[in-house]
Scaffold this active site. Structure first.
Site, PDB file in Angstrom:
ATOM      1  N   HIS A  72       0.843  -1.191   0.000  1.00 37.98           N
ATOM      2  CA  HIS A  72       0.000   0.000   0.000  1.00 37.98           C
ATOM      3  C   HIS A  72       0.879   1.242   0.000  1.00 37.98           C
ATOM      4  O   HIS A  72       1.754   1.399   0.855  1.00 37.98           O
ATOM      5  CB  HIS A  72      -0.902   0.026   1.258  1.00 37.98           C
ATOM      6  N   TYR A 199      -9.334   5.614   7.348  1.00 39.25           N
ATOM      7  CA  TYR A 199      -9.459   5.987   8.763  1.00 39.25           C
ATOM      8  C   TYR A 199     -10.455   7.135   8.826  1.00 39.25           C
ATOM      9  O   TYR A 199     -10.199   8.220   8.294  1.00 39.25           O
ATOM     10  CB  TYR A 199      -8.120   6.458   9.311  1.00 39.25           C
ATOM     11  N   PRO A 290      -4.003   0.387  18.655  1.00 38.21           N
ATOM     12  CA  PRO A 290      -3.785  -0.182  17.316  1.00 38.21           C
ATOM     13  C   PRO A 290      -3.887   0.823  16.166  1.00 38.21           C
ATOM     14  O   PRO A 290      -3.521   0.508  15.037  1.00 38.21           O
ATOM     15  CB  PRO A 290      -4.886  -1.239  17.205  1.00 38.21           C
ATOM     16  N   LYS A 294       1.447  -0.260  15.000  1.00 40.35           N
ATOM     17  CA  LYS A 294       2.868  -0.310  15.364  1.00 40.35           C
ATOM     18  C   LYS A 294       3.273  -1.559  16.140  1.00 40.35           C
ATOM     19  O   LYS A 294       4.471  -1.840  16.264  1.00 40.35           O
ATOM     20  CB  LYS A 294       3.230   0.929  16.199  1.00 40.35           C
ATOM     21  N   TYR A 382       4.224   6.521   9.735  1.00 38.95           N
ATOM     22  CA  TYR A 382       3.370   5.366   9.405  1.00 38.95           C
ATOM     23  C   TYR A 382       4.188   4.267   8.711  1.00 38.95           C
ATOM     24  O   TYR A 382       4.070   3.094   9.049  1.00 38.95           O
ATOM     25  CB  TYR A 382       2.212   5.805   8.497  1.00 38.95           C
TER      26      TYR A 382
HETATM   27  C1  PHB Z   1      -6.047  -4.263  10.719  1.00 37.70           C
HETATM   28  O1  PHB Z   1      -6.107  -4.595   9.506  1.00 37.70           O
HETATM   29  O2  PHB Z   1      -6.422  -5.028  11.630  1.00 37.70           O
HETATM   30  C2  PHB Z   1      -5.516  -2.890  11.080  1.00 37.70           C
HETATM   31  C3  PHB Z   1      -5.011  -2.070  10.073  1.00 37.70           C
HETATM   32  C4  PHB Z   1      -4.519  -0.806  10.396  1.00 37.70           C
HETATM   33  C5  PHB Z   1      -4.536  -0.389  11.718  1.00 37.70           C
HETATM   34  C6  PHB Z   1      -5.036  -1.227  12.725  1.00 37.70           C
HETATM   35  C7  PHB Z   1      -5.531  -2.481  12.403  1.00 37.70           C
HETATM   36  O3  PHB Z   1      -4.067   0.854  12.031  1.00 37.70           O
END
Ligand code: PHB
Ligand code: APR
Length: 397
Positions: A72, A199, A290, A294, A382
């Protein structure tokens, strides 16, 4: 039983540490209290930083990740019903992340270690640590009904947040923040909803659109951390998810939900991360919310420093890097903690906020999505900050 490094835990930290030590000819034994099937079947998030991808490839365990993972180049931030793409690849001059579930990384590392003759004892119990202030620390445990003792030169506590290792560090400081946010996560049988992760900071709460495979997707909505999953029917979940992420012309594909649960979130850092011949790494030492993805990546960066320090000890007799393990690892850990805290507080709806505080939060999103400098900062965190090798270099390693 004797080995050079006794490792407690066959998660990303323990498995990668054992692999890195093996590449330097250093012997280790991993003690894991769950079965192989359990650790390989626990579906976990997997957003791998560029550095983690490079590490897996450089150490010969990246082939399936490169074949089955999804690279990505960006993410999307959504608020006030508008989506803003963050082109991390362009802003970091060519870095990206790999979406490849953690349990797949575990499978690859277990296969690699066992294929190389590595020793992993699964389904152990009653693990205890002894004599960590001496130069021959010991791990006692039960396995296949018998009581065992593993005599080591070093013990690596890679046993996660609830394991026994951290508690063996006397006079430790445990830095913690508990967030008033929970994540309701689902695994659903639907096609990939969006090429990149979304997000969303919505008036009703945060939502995250992620992915797993072409057929199974992972999505989250912010809920009260004390809520009960029994209150959330599949219909209610899909309705809330759609409310928080759908925009003009973009709809979220829905389908059967095969797994759902609610987790709370915290930030946690243990200082120091060592005592005598015991060194802790990964979730045993720190927990991140989460939002910044990280957790796995910090485990990988911890063990790169630790394995280098152990290698230096056995090859040159110097314990300089081992003495500085905590200091070096914690510098990167605190930076990841800051980023995870920042992403969490920027993107989650805090219902205790005054209208002023909500205004500030939205203005932060406005600023971040309109400033190249702010987008570059988000992107470099990130995709992953560099390892903290400056001090290691000063030690000529
Ligand atoms: C996930 O795919 O579980 C996931 C992806 C990005 C995040 C947190 C969890 O920031
Ligand atoms: N004895 C032996 N093994 C133990 C014990 C014990 N007493 N306690 C825990 N373990 C094992 C767990 O079963 C688990 O397999 O230690 C392992 C710890 O692995 P993780 O919790 O995955 O921690 P870590 O390797 O540091 O990786 C951190 O994993 O849990 C995710 O979100 C977390 O992404 C982060 C990453």
């Amino acid at each position: 039983m004797k080995t050079q490094v006794g490792i407690i835990g066959a998660g990303p930290a323990g498995l990668m540490l054992s692999h890195l030590l093996h590449l330097e000819g250093i012997e280790s034994v991993i003690l894991e209290n769950r079965s192989r099937e359990e650790i390989e079947g626990t579906i976990r998030a997997g957003v791998l930083e560029q550095g983690t991808v490079d590490l897996l490839n450089a150490t010969g365990v990246g082939e399936r990740m490169m074949r089955e993972g999804h690279i990505h180049h960006g993410i999307e931030l959504q608020y006030n019903g508008i989506r803003h793409r963050v082109n991390m690849y362009e802003l970091t001059e060519g870095k990206s992340v790999m979406v490849y579930p953690q349990h797949e990384v575990i499978k690859d590392l277990v296969a690699e270690r066992l294929g190389a003759g590595g020793k992993i004892y699964f389904s152990v119990s009653d693990v205890s640590l002894h004599d960590i202030e001496t130069d021959s620390p010991k791990i006692r445990f039960k396995h296949d009904g018998g009581e065992e003792e593993l005599v080591c030169d070093f013990i690596a506590g890679c046993d996660g947040f609830h394991g026994p290792s951290r508690k063996m560090i006397p006079n430790r400081t445990e830095n913690q923040k508990i967030y008033p946010f929970g994540w309701l996560g689902i695994l659903a049988k639907t096609p990939i909803a969006n090429p990149e992760l979304i997000y969303s900071n919505h008036e009703r709460g945060f939502a995250l659109i992620s992915q797993r495979t072409p057929e199974i997707q992972r999505h989250y909505i912010q809920v009260d951390p004390n809520d009960d999953i029994a209150n959330w029917s599949d219909d209610r979940i899909w309705t809330e998810l759609k409310e928080r992420v759908e925009t003009d012309g973009w709809t979220l594909p829905d389908g059967p939900i095969i797994q759902k649960n609610i987790v709370s979130m915290r930030s946690f850092v243990c200082e120091p991360m060592q005592h005598g011949r015991l060194f802790i790494a990964g979730d045993a030492a720190h927990i991140v919310p989460p939002t910044g993805a990280k957790g796995l990546n910090l485990a990988m960066s911890d063990v790169q420093v630790l394995s280098k320090g152990i290698e230096m000890f056995f090859k040159s007799g110097s314990d300089d890097l081992l003495e500085s393990y905590s200091e070096i690892a914690l510098r990167r850990i605190w930076k990841a903690q800051r980023f995870s805290w920042w992403m969490t507080t920027m993107l989650h709806r805090d219902f205790s906020h005054t209208s002023f505080e909500r205004g500030i939060q939205i203005s932060e999103l406005d600023y971040v999505t309109s400033s190249r400098a702010a987008l570059t900062s988000l992107s470099e965190n990130y995709v992953g900050l560099p390892l903290e090798w400056e001090r290691a270099k000063a030690l000529q390693v």
